[in-house]
Every structure is written in structure tokens, then in C-alpha cells.
Enzyme design. Sequence first.
Site, mmCIF file in Angstrom:
data_model
loop_
_atom_site.group_PDB
_atom_site.id
_atom_site.type_symbol
_atom_site.label_atom_id
_atom_site.label_comp_id
_atom_site.label_asym_id
_atom_site.label_seq_id
_atom_site.Cartn_x
_atom_site.Cartn_y
_atom_site.Cartn_z
ATOM 1 N N GLY A 153 -0.306 3.967 -0.488
ATOM 2 C CA GLY A 153 0.740 4.493 0.411
ATOM 3 C C GLY A 153 0.237 4.553 1.834
ATOM 4 O O GLY A 153 -0.777 3.932 2.168
ATOM 5 N N ASN A 154 0.944 5.269 2.685
ATOM 6 C CA ASN A 154 0.485 5.440 4.067
ATOM 7 C C ASN A 154 0.881 6.829 4.559
ATOM 8 O O ASN A 154 1.539 7.591 3.847
ATOM 9 C CB ASN A 154 1.035 4.326 4.975
ATOM 10 C CG ASN A 154 2.546 4.304 5.001
ATOM 11 O OD1 ASN A 154 3.177 5.249 5.467
ATOM 12 N ND2 ASN A 154 3.141 3.233 4.474
ATOM 13 N N PHE A 155 0.488 7.142 5.792
ATOM 14 C CA PHE A 155 0.637 8.519 6.295
ATOM 15 C C PHE A 155 2.004 8.824 6.920
ATOM 16 O O PHE A 155 2.170 9.876 7.523
ATOM 17 C CB PHE A 155 -0.442 8.800 7.348
ATOM 18 C CG PHE A 155 -1.831 8.813 6.785
ATOM 19 C CD1 PHE A 155 -2.180 9.728 5.798
ATOM 20 C CD2 PHE A 155 -2.789 7.922 7.236
ATOM 21 C CE1 PHE A 155 -3.464 9.750 5.271
ATOM 22 C CE2 PHE A 155 -4.071 7.930 6.716
ATOM 23 C CZ PHE A 155 -4.414 8.847 5.729
ATOM 24 N N ALA B 201 8.002 3.032 7.024
ATOM 25 C CA ALA B 201 6.699 2.359 7.068
ATOM 26 C C ALA B 201 6.505 1.735 5.689
ATOM 27 O O ALA B 201 5.928 2.351 4.781
ATOM 28 C CB ALA B 201 5.612 3.363 7.382
#
Length: 402
Positions: A208-210, A276
Site C-alpha cells: 500500500g502507500n501512505f 494514489a
Amino acid sequence: MLKGKHIILGVTGGIAAYKSAQLARLLIKAGAEVQVIMTPSAREFITPLTMSTLTGKPVITEFFTANTGEWHSHVDLGIWADAMVIAPATACTIGKMAHGVADNMLVTTYLSAKAPVFVAPAMDLDMMAHPSTSANLSLLRSYGNHIIEPTSGELASHLIGKGRMEEPERIVQVLSDYFSESKPLKGKRALVTAGPTYERIDPVRYIGNFSSGKMGYSVANALASAGADVTLVSGPVSGQNLSKNVCLIKVESAIEMLNACKDVWHDVDIAVMSAAVADYRVANQSQCKIKRERDSVPNIVLAKNPDIAATLGGTKKDHQLLIGFALETDNEVQNATDKLSRKNLDAIVLNSLRDAGSGFGIDTNKITIIDKTGNIIAYPVKSKPEVATDLVNYIIDCISNK
Ligand code: C5P
């Protein structure tokens, strides 16, 4: 809609000033109280007597009346106004407004005005096309001013091109729409993507990402308060406030996000892609929890995810406005412009990780909007809800100029 509204009509020195008389008349007919402020050179094109007769108020051009010494307070005028309209706005006045050159009553009042400001440029086609004019108009947009785009046609020079001041009837319509109960995006359907996507490795782990989703949720809320019918397709986020008028579709992966977007895209007028999305998913996803091996590491095989924005861009119709985001760390404008054309977007919202106040997880953002004709509007650092309002005002202007 304009009944009882206090409107400052700023007139500057261009040939289109003859249309300001008609504009003043139409505003008065619509029930507004109109105070005209003319720049000194506007008086060369139309007499103050014409304007004061039409509005029933003495025209203001100077800071004080020479024979009586009466002082005209730009601050009081700025507070009095419900709206300020500058029509025609010459390249010179636009430049002064953009840079705070308060050397006349009109620009001084503009700087003091608390009310919304509408600017109707009028000039010759080459002046209109000059990079300084575009840059100054972009600055005015970034201050939150509304630009009523000039139209194309025969100009005073007899050349044909863009630069004719919008017709007074249409300017009155823009103002009425602004003040009307009916919201500017009423009847429009909007799609927003937000948050990260999670790509499962196994039932308990993911890539995943932030992304916090803050920006996308703020955009969805701002579109809804402008009257749009909003569907928000959101990856996994928590703690974001969402207006009860927004229809939320929760997804986890990029493929799920793509499918949810495809389901609604054909009906959509405005799409803002702020998610995102993970670039890759796990091709060899395990259905069971991967065990820790004593002597080896698991081999995760990646597959490319579909580009959701580009997929929608591939089937975009004329009435659809597709806006993407670009988070860049270097060569920002070039990279964002490449994405804009590769994904067939109408505009891209650039945020640079090099700018203080921009990025994932924080409450502020600093954006630059680049459109497909190469216009660039750079905004200062603002809170994410304020950035969302700027973006929605930009969308409203795009839709009303479409
Ligand atoms: O290519 P890049 O990921 O930087 O492009 C960012 C823009 O494209 C954003 O608007 C993002 O939401 C969108 N995007 C997408 N699907 C992807 C990757 C990015 O919709 N797979």
C-alpha cells in the site's frame, strides 16, 4: 437574483467600455444597486455622465473630488460591495490587479474588496495570447477571482481572434447564477477517487502507500456543496469526514477501484482522480497466510495495475471533464504535462514533494493546475478543504466556459 445586491462595476480603458453602459443598465434592471468606478483612461472611451445617468450614482474615478475635497473610501466601498465586476478589464488593469499596483481607485478598491470579484478581459488577440496576460490571469484565478473568458470574433482592430469582452447579458447571467439559490454544479454528476489502494499479498498482508484520502474527501465534499451529485470511490482510509450527500463506494484494490469507476463513468460530467493507486499488484497472491521460512524469503511477483485515469480518458466524451493529480519530486511541470496528455486529461493538479506544506498525510497542500492548452495556475499553500474549494471553483469556471 440580483435584487438589492450592491455591485461595483469597474470600467477600464478599452474600446469595449461602450458595452459597460449596457451592462450597468442590465444590472440595474435586474434590481442591483450599481456603483461605477472608472480608471482615468476609461473616461476617454465612455463618459462618466453616461454611467452616472444609468446608475443614478456619481461615478468615482479619483481618490477624492477635486472641487469639494470629498474623500472616496476604497475600504468602505470594498465592504459595501456584494460583488465587484471589472468589465472590460484591460491587460494593464489585469496586470496591476495581479501584482497589487494600487495606483488608481479601481485597483485600490479591488485590493480592499471582501466580495467575489468577476473579471471580464477585453483586448486585442495578440495581447490576450501574450504569456504575461495568461500568467496574470492565472494569478487572479489563484486569488479566487472568477474570470469571465472573452469570446472569439472580430476585434476593434478588425483582426479576428480571442479577446472580445463577453456580452453584457451573459455577464449578468454569470452573476445571477452565482447568487442564485441553485448551486453552480446542480444537475452535474461527479466521480472522485481517493485514498490508497491495497494490493493483497496474502489474507493478512498487502502492498500500500501512505495516502490519507484527505484531499479526495475534501474535493468530494466541495463538489457536493457546489450542488453536484457526487460518487466517491475510496480506497481504505479512516477518520475522514464526508458530507451525507456523497455516495461512498469503498474498494480495496486498484482493479476494484477501476470496476467501480467504469460502472458510473458513462453518466459522469466531472471526474477528479485523486487516489494514489498502487502501480503494481501481486500476481502470485496467496490464498493462505505465507509462512515465515527459516532459510529463504518469499518471491513476490508483481503485475502492472491498470491506469484508471487513462482508461476513463480513453473513452472521454466532449462534455466530460477529467482531472488528475500528479505528485512529483523533480522535473515537476514536464512530468505532470506528460501525464496530462498520456491519460487524455483536461487538467492536472500538480503537487510537488519539494514544496513545504504539500504531500501525503498533512492538512495543507500547495497545488498548481496545468490545463491541456498549457495554462498554469499556481496557488499558495492552503488547507486541503481550501485547496478543494479552489479546484471546484476552477471546475465551475471550466464548465461555464465549455
Ligand atoms: O502516473 P501517476 O500515478 O503519477 O498519475 C497520477 C494520476 O493518475 C492521479 O490522478 C491518479 O489518481 C491517477 N492514476 C490512476 N490509476 C493508476 C495510476 C494513477 O487513476 N493506476
